[in-house]
Design a protein around this motif. Sequence first.
Motif, PDB file in Angstrom:
ATOM      1  N   UNK A  38       6.306   5.128  34.469  1.00  0.00           N
ATOM      2  CA  UNK A  38       5.423   6.143  35.062  1.00  0.00           C
ATOM      3  C   UNK A  38       4.967   5.678  36.445  1.00  0.00           C
ATOM      4  N   UNK A  39       4.608   4.416  36.553  1.00  0.00           N
ATOM      5  CA  UNK A  39       4.177   3.857  37.832  1.00  0.00           C
ATOM      6  C   UNK A  39       5.258   4.003  38.890  1.00  0.00           C
ATOM      7  N   UNK A  40       6.488   3.688  38.535  1.00  0.00           N
ATOM      8  CA  UNK A  40       7.603   3.786  39.477  1.00  0.00           C
ATOM      9  C   UNK A  40       7.827   5.223  39.924  1.00  0.00           C
ATOM     10  N   UNK A  41       7.800   6.162  38.987  1.00  0.00           N
ATOM     11  CA  UNK A  41       7.994   7.574  39.345  1.00  0.00           C
ATOM     12  C   UNK A  41       6.907   8.029  40.316  1.00  0.00           C
ATOM     13  N   UNK A  42       5.655   7.715  40.014  1.00  0.00           N
ATOM     14  CA  UNK A  42       4.563   8.135  40.890  1.00  0.00           C
ATOM     15  C   UNK A  42       4.674   7.501  42.270  1.00  0.00           C
ATOM     16  N   UNK A  43       5.021   6.230  42.295  1.00  0.00           N
ATOM     17  CA  UNK A  43       5.164   5.536  43.579  1.00  0.00           C
ATOM     18  C   UNK A  43       6.277   6.153  44.416  1.00  0.00           C
ATOM     19  N   UNK A  44       7.429   6.386  43.800  1.00  0.00           N
ATOM     20  CA  UNK A  44       8.570   6.951  44.531  1.00  0.00           C
ATOM     21  C   UNK A  44       8.332   8.400  44.940  1.00  0.00           C
ATOM     22  N   UNK A  45       7.769   9.184  44.032  1.00  0.00           N
ATOM     23  CA  UNK A  45       7.614  10.608  44.276  1.00  0.00           C
ATOM     24  C   UNK A  45       6.443  10.929  45.196  1.00  0.00           C
ATOM     25  N   UNK A  46       5.314  10.262  44.982  1.00  0.00           N
ATOM     26  CA  UNK A  46       4.102  10.598  45.722  1.00  0.00           C
ATOM     27  C   UNK A  46       3.774   9.623  46.844  1.00  0.00           C
ATOM     28  N   UNK A  47       4.418   8.447  46.820  1.00  0.00           N
ATOM     29  CA  UNK A  47       4.161   7.462  47.857  1.00  0.00           C
ATOM     30  C   UNK A  47       2.817   6.777  47.726  1.00  0.00           C
ATOM     31  N   UNK A  48       2.257   6.795  46.527  1.00  0.00           N
ATOM     32  CA  UNK A  48       0.963   6.152  46.283  1.00  0.00           C
ATOM     33  C   UNK A  48       1.132   4.637  46.210  1.00  0.00           C
ATOM     34  N   UNK A  49       0.045   3.892  46.456  1.00  0.00           N
ATOM     35  CA  UNK A  49       0.079   2.444  46.252  1.00  0.00           C
ATOM     36  C   UNK A  49       0.296   2.126  44.766  1.00  0.00           C
ATOM     37  N   UNK A  50       0.903   1.004  44.491  1.00  0.00           N
ATOM     38  CA  UNK A  50       1.217   0.623  43.111  1.00  0.00           C
ATOM     39  C   UNK A  50      -0.039   0.579  42.247  1.00  0.00           C
ATOM     40  N   UNK A  51      -1.139   0.067  42.778  1.00  0.00           N
ATOM     41  CA  UNK A  51      -2.381  -0.018  41.997  1.00  0.00           C
ATOM     42  C   UNK A  51      -2.862   1.358  41.545  1.00  0.00           C
ATOM     43  N   UNK A  52      -2.790   2.340  42.436  1.00  0.00           N
ATOM     44  CA  UNK A  52      -3.204   3.704  42.092  1.00  0.00           C
ATOM     45  C   UNK A  52      -2.261   4.315  41.061  1.00  0.00           C
ATOM     46  N   UNK A  53      -0.978   4.043  41.195  1.00  0.00           N
ATOM     47  CA  UNK A  53       0.012   4.545  40.225  1.00  0.00           C
ATOM     48  C   UNK A  53      -0.218   3.926  38.855  1.00  0.00           C
ATOM     49  N   UNK A  54      -0.465   2.631  38.820  1.00  0.00           N
ATOM     50  CA  UNK A  54      -0.713   1.939  37.550  1.00  0.00           C
ATOM     51  C   UNK A  54      -1.977   2.476  36.892  1.00  0.00           C
ATOM     52  N   UNK A  55      -3.038   2.695  37.687  1.00  0.00           N
ATOM     53  CA  UNK A  55      -4.301   3.227  37.148  1.00  0.00           C
ATOM     54  C   UNK A  55      -4.083   4.620  36.565  1.00  0.00           C
ATOM     55  N   UNK A  56      -3.273   5.428  37.207  1.00  0.00           N
ATOM     56  CA  UNK A  56      -2.974   6.764  36.693  1.00  0.00           C
ATOM     57  C   UNK A  56      -2.180   6.670  35.398  1.00  0.00           C
ATOM     58  N   UNK A  57      -1.195   5.788  35.344  1.00  0.00           N
ATOM     59  CA  UNK A  57      -0.409   5.597  34.112  1.00  0.00           C
ATOM     60  C   UNK A  57      -1.312   5.141  32.973  1.00  0.00           C
ATOM     61  N   UNK A  58      -2.264   4.267  33.269  1.00  0.00           N
ATOM     62  CA  UNK A  58      -3.199   3.802  32.241  1.00  0.00           C
ATOM     63  C   UNK A  58      -4.102   4.937  31.764  1.00  0.00           C
ATOM     64  N   UNK A  59      -4.565   5.779  32.700  1.00  0.00           N
ATOM     65  CA  UNK A  59      -5.398   6.920  32.336  1.00  0.00           C
ATOM     66  C   UNK A  59      -4.626   7.897  31.450  1.00  0.00           C
ATOM     67  N   UNK A  60      -3.362   8.137  31.772  1.00  0.00           N
ATOM     68  CA  UNK A  60      -2.516   9.007  30.945  1.00  0.00           C
ATOM     69  C   UNK A  60      -2.426   8.444  29.532  1.00  0.00           C
ATOM     70  N   UNK A  61      -2.208   7.148  29.435  1.00  0.00           N
ATOM     71  CA  UNK A  61      -2.039   6.505  28.137  1.00  0.00           C
ATOM     72  C   UNK A  61      -3.319   6.523  27.306  1.00  0.00           C
ATOM     73  N   UNK A  62      -4.446   6.255  27.941  1.00  0.00           N
ATOM     74  CA  UNK A  62      -5.693   6.126  27.182  1.00  0.00           C
ATOM     75  C   UNK A  62      -6.378   7.454  26.888  1.00  0.00           C
TER      76      UNK A  62
END
Length: 81
Positions: free
Chosen positions: A22-46
Motif C-alpha cells: 500500500x505504501x509503495x502504491x501511494x508513493x508512486x501514484x500520489x508522490x507522497x513522502x514514504x512516512x505519510x504513505x506508511x501512516x495512511x497504510x497503518x490507518x487503513x489497517x487499524x
Amino acid sequence: MRTEEKWIVRIHDDNVNTFPGVTLVLEELLGWPVDACWATAERVHTTGSADLEPPVSAADAENVVAALQIRGLRATLRSVG
C-alpha cells in the motif's frame, strides 16, 4: 455526479495487500513522502479505511480511484459538497 462538487477518495482495508505494498502504491501514484504513505497504510489497517485529503474534483477522484483499483487496492469516492 455534479462536477463542481469536491470528492474524497477512500482506501479500504483488505486481506490481500501488505503495508509495504500500500505504501509503495501511494508513493508512486500520489508522490507522497514514504512516512505519510506508511501512516495512511497503518490507518487503513487499524480503522478499516482512510480518506485521502484534500478533496478533489470529481474527475480527479475518479482517476485516482481507478488507478488504485488497477493496482489492486479497494478504493471508493464520496462527495463532500
